[in-house]
Design an enzyme around this catalytic site. Structure first.
Site, PDB file in Angstrom:
ATOM      1  N   SER A   5       0.842  -1.204   0.000  1.00  0.00           N
ATOM      2  CA  SER A   5       0.000   0.000   0.000  1.00  0.00           C
ATOM      3  C   SER A   5       0.867   1.239   0.000  1.00  0.00           C
ATOM      4  CB  SER A   5      -0.881   0.023   1.249  1.00  0.00           C
ATOM      5  OG  SER A   5      -0.089   0.277   2.395  1.00  0.00           O
ATOM      6  N   ASP A   6       0.346   2.318  -0.555  1.00  0.00           N
ATOM      7  CA  ASP A   6       0.959   3.610  -0.294  1.00  0.00           C
ATOM      8  C   ASP A   6       0.772   3.891   1.201  1.00  0.00           C
ATOM      9  OD1 ASP A   6       2.196   6.073  -0.532  1.00  0.00           O
ATOM     10  OD2 ASP A   6       1.079   6.647  -2.330  1.00  0.00           O
ATOM     11  N   TRP A   7       1.537   4.840   1.723  1.00  0.00           N
ATOM     12  CA  TRP A   7       1.591   5.059   3.170  1.00  0.00           C
ATOM     13  C   TRP A   7       0.255   5.593   3.699  1.00  0.00           C
ATOM     14  CZ3 TRP A   7       5.189   2.548   1.361  1.00  0.00           C
ATOM     15  CH2 TRP A   7       6.317   2.178   2.074  1.00  0.00           C
TER      16      TRP A   7
END
Ligand SMILES: *[C@@H]1O[C@H](CO)[C@@H](O)[C@H](O)[C@H]1NC(C)=O
Ligand SMILES: *[C@@H]1O[C@H](CO)[C@@H](O)[C@H](O)[C@H]1NC(C)=O
Ligand SMILES: *[C@@H]1O[C@H](CO)[C@@H](O)[C@H](O)[C@H]1NC(C)=O
Ligand SMILES: *[C@@H]1O[C@H](CO)[C@@H](O)[C@H](O)[C@H]1NC(C)=O
Ligand SMILES: *[C@@H]1O[C@H](CO)[C@@H](O)[C@H](O)[C@H]1NC(C)=O
Ligand SMILES: *[C@@H]1O[C@H](CO)[C@@H](O)[C@H](O)[C@H]1NC(C)=O
Ligand SMILES: *[C@@H]1O[C@H](CO)[C@@H](O)[C@H](O)[C@H]1NC(C)=O
Ligand SMILES: *[C@@H]1O[C@H](CO)[C@@H](O)[C@H](O)[C@H]1NC(C)=O
Ligand SMILES: *[C@@H]1O[C@H](CO)[C@@H](O)[C@H](O)[C@H]1NC(C)=O
Ligand SMILES: *[C@@H]1O[C@H](CO)[C@@H](O)[C@H](O)[C@H]1NC(C)=O
Ligand SMILES: *[C@@H]1O[C@H](CO)[C@@H](O)[C@H](O)[C@H]1NC(C)=O
Ligand SMILES: *[C@@H]1O[C@H](CO)[C@@H](O)[C@H](O)[C@H]1NC(C)=O
Length: 790
Positions: A276-278
């Protein structure tokens, strides 16, 4: 102004508000389950090792193999000392190991793209990765092909390559191959449809959670434009992909089963893991079932406080209570560990460097483990050489009246503009709001953009310093003013002697993750600065640094004799530009995007308005990709609109000629569609990657100096392909030719290159009528024309 949404969009948004949250036109994202298992294609031996590893894990250990934790890096998978597994260190970003000290700042993706040079782009990947490895980082959070660059105002376009899917595809493939040849994992990002920064994440308005923007993309556009370069990255074996913050057809990028299970893992046969992106995870095991394999940053938020990751211990609960199959969790870990073994990261990988820690996201007190860190290492090696070379190779010469360039040892040189000077606000420009130095400082050159894609400079060669050094080498006088306000206020009257032989003006355009651009005109009163210099100097040479495209309101000023788009060259910026200005390097960069006459000439698609910003309708932010494939040069070609400088354009100090177009079939009577029984390799059906036709041409250097030509091949699909695109890039080469020398260039066309996506058949299809083939020196300078029929 420009960011108020186009009218149709504002109306459409109002309609959604009236009719509730359903977005009728694009519907929803179809469910695609279950999540495909890794098969190990290409990574068979590594998969066996990964299986042996997974077999030894407890359920709790399994949850932490897929959920990040606090630690020394931007992202951390915790070690399991019991199994001699020292964990994974994930670091930003696409042009440098961002926060590290004693590391290099390389040219940005946009510069790499403007070079059109496969070898240099691959070498950039190799050398960046060597630095990540030297500092103990297993995974580079890059390269970027999303944003692709649909919006000229997009704040992060510069991190990636080009709005042309083919060019981006070739360059991401070279970059991934370069990175992974060193034993470091690439994480190609952001998947998918992440084309604007505004509202990329949910917001809270008057206590109501408003969802992130939804990129509503039809199936054809998805395949032919946005998914295209990701397929190249998968083909190159990218270990990982990062899912994006935005929604696609209303479903978040990190829980969209159609994009993750369907397009990526099933159709493209992706064998690695999706991280995932952060902070992009908005759900628990539902996201896991939709195809997400790793949750970043995990349990402790990167702002320091504790936060929920939805995963961690919840995974154990979901497995134990029967909601989530343990086989799916095992598959996630196999996907994480197979590339790890394939790239040999289990043997002798360097430890994380102590010096990266003070700036890491996580407070040391929060670390889940006591990591053993290594001493500070200098990983820069001899990388400045490539950085200098690529910085020059990615500089595009746009105008050169009467061959004013290369400079012929001018004796009285003027240097103007805030972008010429050394840095004055620190060497690390994260973003305006980070509390660290802002990248949008006034005086100081701009060689990297902001956000997670920036880098920490150990040194920089500012243009002014490099010009002084060069000028002094033959006794020239260098006069300079780097304060734009002073220039605008008549500062040039202080120069003596005058007239100057050459006046070089440096302009800059800031851009950073987290926001989109508000203008395509260079900042800091650039127009006033150029006009002030030009009114005093008949030989005014303008150099643009930073985000692009820019528009150039002064380009037809008769005293502006030369214009160079120099992009984000990295730490050797001054040397790179001096090499081009004085002709040590013959410019060979070509525009990887279109420069319009006026910013209002672009179809402006950034979705933004005060009404939207203040709306409490959770579904207010909708972005219909109605233009389909017709972006950048395809948009201007379809509208038959004039441009300032077209995609693929760039001047040289020599001239080239093209002749002798030849089109040869490599396979006779190919089937219309790839065989459904052919193997799916990483990248998709293996027949898509088979060369069906080869196009050849002869390119000759007809001038007096050596130089590199960039012949380009464009195809025009017949109407049965079903869109408004006039032509699309499908081949290019960069050929160094001595004066008078000729060479044959060959453009292999693979099945995918000459097929269109057949939505009904859900397959790539070769058209039955003929395809136009043009070979030329830009998208509008098409010297050779032919046709092919397959
Ligand atoms: C989005 O919706 C369009 C239109 O219904 C459809 O063609 C496309 O496949 C959908 N894509 C995804 C990822 O849901
Ligand atoms: C994945 O493999 C497991 C066995 O390890 C099996 O139970 C499951 O059905 C497989 N899933 C798919 C989608 O093939
Ligand atoms: C949000 O709250 C402010 C202040 O209470 C109010 O003026 C405004 O109308 C509200 N906006 C919406 C969209 O509810
Ligand atoms: C489990 O998820 C909930 C939100 O659904 C969250 O509040 C909780 O912190 C999570 N637990 C763990 C261990 O991450
Ligand atoms: C199982 O556990 C998960 C994670 O805590 C939870 O979301 C789910 O509701 C539970 N299901 C049942 C049937 O208890
Ligand atoms: C543990 O890993 C290191 C490399 O990180 C390797 O040199 C060593 O042999 C491994 N030990 C065992 C017991 O596998
Ligand atoms: C790390 O080491 C310190 C000092 O030895 C110890 O007090 C602490 O509990 C350790 N932390 C972890 C997470 O192991
Ligand atoms: C370029 O050359 C032409 C022909 O010699 C001349 O008329 C013109 O003034 C020159 N332009 C500049 C900017 O020097
Ligand atoms: C532009 O110049 C004017 C006056 O010369 C100055 O007040 C203003 O701050 C400048 N703007 C920028 C962005 O430099
Ligand atoms: C061009 O430069 C000359 C010489 O300095 C000057 O006289 C003339 O006004 C300038 N022209 C423009 C358009 O600035
Ligand atoms: C750009 O277009 C706008 C709107 O049509 C116009 O007002 C402006 O003068 C144009 N700018 C240039 C440099 O042509
Ligand atoms: C987006 O719109 C808001 C509200 O009108 C505005 O404040 C902001 O500057 C806009 N952002 C950009 C990048 O144009």
């Amino acid at each position: 102004m420009l960011h108020s949404a186009p009218l149709w969009l504002a109306l459409a948004t109002t309609a959604y508000a009236q009719f509730g949250i359903e977005h009728t036109q694009y519907g929803t994202s179809p469910p695609v389950y279950p999540s495909p298992n890794i098969t190990g294609t290409g990574w068979e031996a590594a998969l066996e090792k990964a299986k042996a590893f997974v077999a030894q894990l407890t359920l709790e250990e399994k949850t932490f193999m897929v959920t990040g934790s606090s630690g020394p890096c931007v992202g951390n998978i915790a070690p399991i000392p019991r199994l001699n597994f020292s964990g994974l260190c994930l670091q930003d970003g696409p042009l440098a190991i961002r926060q590290a000290v004693l590391a290099s700042v390389f040219p940005a993706g946009i510069t790499a793209a403007a070079s059109w040079d496969r070898d240099l782009v691959k070498q950039r990947g190799v050398q960046m990765a060597e630095e990540f490895k030297g500092k103990g980082s297993h995974v580079i959070l890059g390269p970027v092909v999303g944003p692709l660059g649909r919006e000229p105002f997009g704040g992060r376009n510069w991190e990636g390559f080009s709005p042309d899917a083919y060019l981006s595809g070739v360059l991401v493939e070279e970059t991934v191959l370069g990175i992974q040849s060193t034993g470091v994992q690439a994480c190609t990002k952001h998947y998918i449809g992440n084309e604007q920064e505004i509202q990329r994440n949910p917001s809270t308005v008057n206590g109501t959670e408003v969802e992130a923007i939804s990129s509503n993309i039809d199936d054809k556009t998805m395949h032919e434009t946005y998914l295209w370069p990701f397929a190249n990255a998968v083909k190159a074996g990218t270990a990982s992909l990062m899912c994006s913050y935005n929604r696609i057809n209303g479903s978040y990028g990190c829980q969209n089963s159609k994009t993750l299970n369907g397009l990526l893992k099933d159709e493209l046969g992706f064998q690695g893991y999706v991280m995932s992106d952060w902070g992009a995870v908005h759900t628990g095991y539902a996201g896991i079932e939709a195809g997400l394999d790793m949750n970043m940053p995990g349990g402790i938020s990167f702002t320091g406080g504790a936060s929920s990751s939805f995963w961690g211990g919840n995974i154990s609960t979901a497995v134990t209570n029967g909601s989530l199959a343990i086989e799916r969790v095992d598959d996630m870990i196999l996907r994480v560990m197979t590339p790890y073994y394939h790239l040999g990261q289990d043997v002798g990988f360097p430890v994380v460097d102590e010096s990266t820690v003070p700036l890491s996201f996580f407070s040391r007190a929060d670390w889940k483990y006591n990591y053993t860190l290594g001493p500070m290492v200098d990983v820069r090696a001899q990388h400045s050489k490539l950085i200098r070379e690529l910085g020059a190779a990615g500089t595009v010469l746009l105008k050169n009246v009467n061959n004013t360039l290369p400079l012929k040892e001018p004796k009285n040189i003027g240097v103007f503009g805030n972008d010429a000077a050394d840095l004055t606000s620190g060497q690390y420009s994260l973003s305006i709001s980070s509390g660290l130095a802002s990248g949008d400082y006034d005086i100081g050159t701009l060689a990297a953009g902001g956000g997670s894609g920036t880098g920490r400079f150990t040194y920089i060669i500012p243009p002014l310093d490099a010009i002084k050094t060069r000028g002094q080498s033959y006794g020239a006088l260098v006069q300079y003013i780097t304060d734009n306000v002073a220039i605008a206020a008549g500062g040039l009257s202080s120069l003596s002697p005058t007239p100057l032989d050459a006046c070089i003006v440096f302009l800059k355009s800031w851009a950073s993750e987290g926001d989109d651009r508000t203008t395509l005109i260079a900042e800091w009163n650039s127009t006033v600065v150029v006009e002030a210099v030009a009114s005093n100097c008949a030989n005014t040479i303008v150099v643009l640094h930073g985000a692009s495209p820019n528009v150039l309101p002064w380009k037809d000023n008769a005293n502006v004799t030369a214009i160079l788009a120099a992009h984000f060259p990295g730490q050797e910026t001054g040397n790179s530009i001096v090499d081009v200005l004085w002709g040590d390097v013959n410019p060979s960069g070509r525009l990887p995007y279109t420069i319009a006459n006026n910013e209002t000439d672009y179809d402006l698609r950034i979705v933004n308005s005060t009404e939207l910003v203040e709306s409490t309708n959770p579904n207010a932010w909708q972005d219909d990709f109605k233009e389909g494939n017709v972006i950048d040069y395809k948009e201007f070609d379809a509208a038959n609109k004039s441009v300032a400088y077209e995609f693929g354009f760039g001047l040289s100090y020599t001239t080239f000629e093209l002749s002798d177009l030849q089109i040869k079939s490599a396979v006779s009577n190919p089937s219309r569609v790839p065989s459904s029984s052919a193997k799916v390799i990483p990248g998709g059906n293996e027949e898509l990657w088979q060369t069906l036709v080869t196009v050849c041409a002869t390119v000759k250097n007809t001038g007096a100096v050596n130089g590199a030509a960039v012949p380009q091949l464009y195809v025009s699909f017949p109407s049965e392909a079903g869109d408004k695109t006039v032509r699309s890039l499908r081949g290019f080469d960069k050929v160094m030719l001595a004066a008078g020398e000729a060479a044959t260039v060959e453009f292999p066309l693979m099945r995918r290159d000459i097929s269109y996506w057949d939505v009904t058949g859900q397959t790539w299809r070769l058209p039955s009528s003929s395809i136009g083939v043009d070979v030329g020196f830009s998208s509008r300078d098409l010297k050779l024309n032919g046709e092919l029929t397959v």
